[in-house]
Write a protein that holds these residues in place. Structure first.
Motif, short mmCIF file in Angstrom:
data_model
loop_
_atom_site.label_atom_id
_atom_site.label_comp_id
_atom_site.label_asym_id
_atom_site.label_seq_id
_atom_site.Cartn_x
_atom_site.Cartn_y
_atom_site.Cartn_z
N MET A 241 0.91 -1.20 0.05
CA MET A 241 -0.21 -0.09 0.11
C MET A 241 1.02 1.22 0.01
SD MET A 241 -3.06 1.04 -0.14
CE MET A 241 -3.94 2.77 0.29
N MET B 99 1.54 1.27 -4.29
CA MET B 99 -0.18 1.83 -4.73
C MET B 99 0.51 3.56 -5.03
SD MET B 99 -2.68 0.22 -4.87
CE MET B 99 -1.43 -0.99 -5.78
N PHE C 176 0.43 3.47 -8.67
CA PHE C 176 -0.85 3.33 -9.11
C PHE C 176 -1.82 4.16 -9.26
CE2 PHE C 176 1.35 -0.95 -8.67
CZ PHE C 176 0.90 -1.69 -9.76
N SER D 82 -2.29 6.13 -6.15
CA SER D 82 -2.72 6.22 -4.54
C SER D 82 -2.03 7.50 -4.15
CB SER D 82 -2.49 5.25 -3.72
OG SER D 82 -2.86 5.56 -2.41
N SER E 70 -9.19 6.54 -1.54
CA SER E 70 -8.26 5.69 -1.12
C SER E 70 -8.83 4.40 -1.01
CB SER E 70 -7.76 6.06 0.38
OG SER E 70 -8.88 6.21 1.28
N PHE F 67 -7.68 1.44 -3.57
CA PHE F 67 -6.45 1.21 -3.54
C PHE F 67 -6.22 0.11 -2.59
CE2 PHE F 67 -6.71 5.28 -5.56
CZ PHE F 67 -5.89 5.05 -6.64
N TRP F 68 -6.88 0.54 -1.39
CA TRP F 68 -6.63 -0.60 -0.14
C TRP F 68 -7.25 -1.85 -0.55
CZ3 TRP F 68 -3.78 -1.53 3.82
CH2 TRP F 68 -4.38 -2.45 4.69
N ALA G 216 -7.57 -3.19 -3.23
CA ALA G 216 -6.69 -3.61 -4.35
C ALA G 216 -5.41 -4.75 -3.80
CB ALA G 216 -5.98 -2.72 -5.33
N ILE H 163 -3.34 5.50 -12.89
CA ILE H 163 -4.57 4.73 -12.68
C ILE H 163 -4.59 3.57 -13.60
CG2 ILE H 163 -7.15 5.06 -12.38
CD1 ILE H 163 -5.25 6.70 -10.65
N LEU I 54 -3.73 0.51 -12.25
CA LEU I 54 -4.98 -0.06 -11.63
C LEU I 54 -5.65 -0.94 -12.13
CD1 LEU I 54 -5.56 -0.14 -8.36
CD2 LEU I 54 -6.92 1.76 -9.00
N SER J 21 -3.64 -9.13 -7.78
CA SER J 21 -3.55 -8.63 -6.35
C SER J 21 -2.45 -9.38 -5.59
CB SER J 21 -4.82 -8.40 -5.47
OG SER J 21 -5.68 -7.30 -6.11
#
Length: 465
Positions: free
Chosen positions: A268, A272, A275, A277, A289, A292-293, A295, A329, A332, A341
């Motif tokens: 994270m 992230m 990605f 975040s 947020s 992203f968490w 993910a 993004i 992501l 993941s």
């Protein structure tokens, strides 16, 4: 044959008592440890694999319980054009390899033990975890029995299984009972006739106890893949032969804080941001947020389910258009579409291991896009895991809030015994060592101590009960 069985969050291992000492048996190529992972081309095929491995006397009952899954498994084999005897479910290292080859096509679970005490599981989810654990235990027992037969020994019948003090803190004793029930049923279906359980920190402590020459109050701190468990235990050479050790176990604490959580925290904070975040949208507002968490939260069933839903895909596509850094993004989106993941968090785990030896580590994420890499540092890792380290300190102190037989409270243990694979990290070791600076700190076998203790205790437990 009596064995100790550590069904761990990160790895599984088994031990036997041979020539008056513990011997761990290999479960993988050149290793005594089997990664706690499973991959299936479809989740319905797991029940089919369990059915195939059951003894005949259990097949009728199981077939009745899983009739719908077994029917769907036949349909799936036909749809995927799979041969009747073609392997479709993989365990351990072969599961990791199968997942990396086909991450978006099948069903992959890492550290299933972390989910066994989860609250709110529906009956079909409990049944799925029963099957996952059963299949993994079947695999271990098959490898185990093959080696025992080669030694001229009988097959394994009795297993002492390690368990954390608390499988999942928020569920309390109900979660513990649910997890133990799953493990017991799986072990019986795998072919063990009798099963016992022992707290993992106690097991690790019993192995350490065999090295002591004097009595001592030992705080065992077991930082594993899924949980951190602490036990204050009165130990000594005169106590080892006792048939019951309840009175010597002075205090316990445990919570679902382990290596998996540290990997997720590093993913994270370290990965992230690349990605998107923490980035901004065109109107200056921050990115949401929670997306992203979800993910990286691979140990949270609901979070992963939310991340892979169509709604998340559509949200990410909207965010790409409204982001100041759309290329980030888009990474992501690739992660979400290809269900990567676990791959990402696996790279965080490898980075965590590398940072035990070096101040920086370059992590290559070219499975997301070509020439994509992220550098993480030991300092960054320490910052990411600070909340978890604080919880470890609290668990140590909680285990010490007990009284001895004279009604006196303990201010400090004589020895702090550290074990568990996650405790290899210098950051974690330093945190543990600083809680009780006057105590002697001993570092045990990070991976084998629990299995060794389970094996030792099993010899006494199954002979007196």
């Amino acid at each position: 044959m009596i064995v100790g069985f550590d069904y761990g969050s990160a790895n599984c291992s088994v031990g036997i008592w041979e020539n008056e000492q513990v011997k761990l048996l290999p479960l993988s190529v050149d290793s005594n440890y089997l990664p706690s992972t499973l991959y299936a081309m479809d989740r319905e095929l797991i029940a089919e694999a369990v059915y195939a491995g059951l003894p005949d006397k259990l097949k009728a009952e199981y077939s009745h319980l899983r009739s719908s899954q077994l029917m769907r498994a036949k349909q799936i084999r036909h749809e995927l054009d799979l041969l009747t005897d073609e392997q479709v479910v993989f365990v351990g290292q072969s599961a990791i390899e199968a997942y990396l080859e086909m991450p978006e096509e099948g069903f992959y679970v890492r550290s299933p033990k972390s989910f066994l005490g989860a609250t709110g599981l529906r009956p079909e989810q409990v049944a799925l975890f029963e099957d996952i654990v059963t299949l993994m235990m079947m695999h271990v027992k098959q490898l185990l029995d093959q080696q025992l037969i080669a030694k001229g020994l009988p097959c394994a019948t009795h297993a002492m299984i390690g368990r954390p003090v608390n499988f999942q803190g928020i569920g309390g004793e109900q979660s513990n009972q649910q997890a133990e029930a799953i493990l017991t049923l799986a072990a019986k279906r795998a072919g063990f006739s009798d099963v016992g359980f022992l707290f993992e920190p106690l097991a690790a402590g019993m192995d350490f106890e065999s090295t002591l020459v004097d009595a001592a109050n030992v705080l065992v701190v077991d930082v594993g893949g899924g949980t951190t468990d602490c036990s204050l235990v009165k130990m000594g050479p005169d106590l080892m032969v006792a048939g019951q050790r309840d009175k010597d176990c002075l205090g316990h604490s445990g919570q679902r804080i382990g290596g998996n959580d540290l990997d997720i925290a590093l993913a994270m904070q370290g990965f992230m941001p690349s990605f998107g975040s923490g980035s901004k949208m065109l109107d200056g507002k921050p990115m949401p947020s929670n997306l992203f968490w979800n993910a990286v939260a691979v140990n949270d069933i609901s979070a992963q389910r939310d991340f892979y839903q169509l709604a998340s895909k559509k949200l990410i596509e909207v965010l790409i258009k409204e982001s100041q850094t759309p290329h980030m993004i888009n990474r992501l989106l690739i992660l979400q579409q290809n269900q990567m993941s676990f791959q990402l968090v696996r790279q965080a785990e490898l980075a965590k291991i590398a940072l035990t030896q070096a101040p920086q580590h370059q992590t290559y994420l070219d499975f997301i896009e070509d020439d994509f890499s992220v550098e993480v540092s030991a300092k960054q890792f320490e910052q990411a895991i600070t909340p978890s380290l604080d919880k470890v300190s609290q668990l140590m102190q909680q285990a010490m809030t007990c009284v001895d037989i004279d009604g006196k409270r303990f201010n400090s243990p004589d020895i702090v015994y550290i074990t568990g694979g996650t405790a290899r990290s210098p950051a974690i070791y330093n945190q543990i060592a600083n809680v009780y600076p006057d105590a002697k700190v001993v570092v045990g076998d990070h991976f084998g101590s629990v299995t060794a203790g389970l094996t030792r205790w099993a010899q006494q437990y199954f002979k007196v009960t």
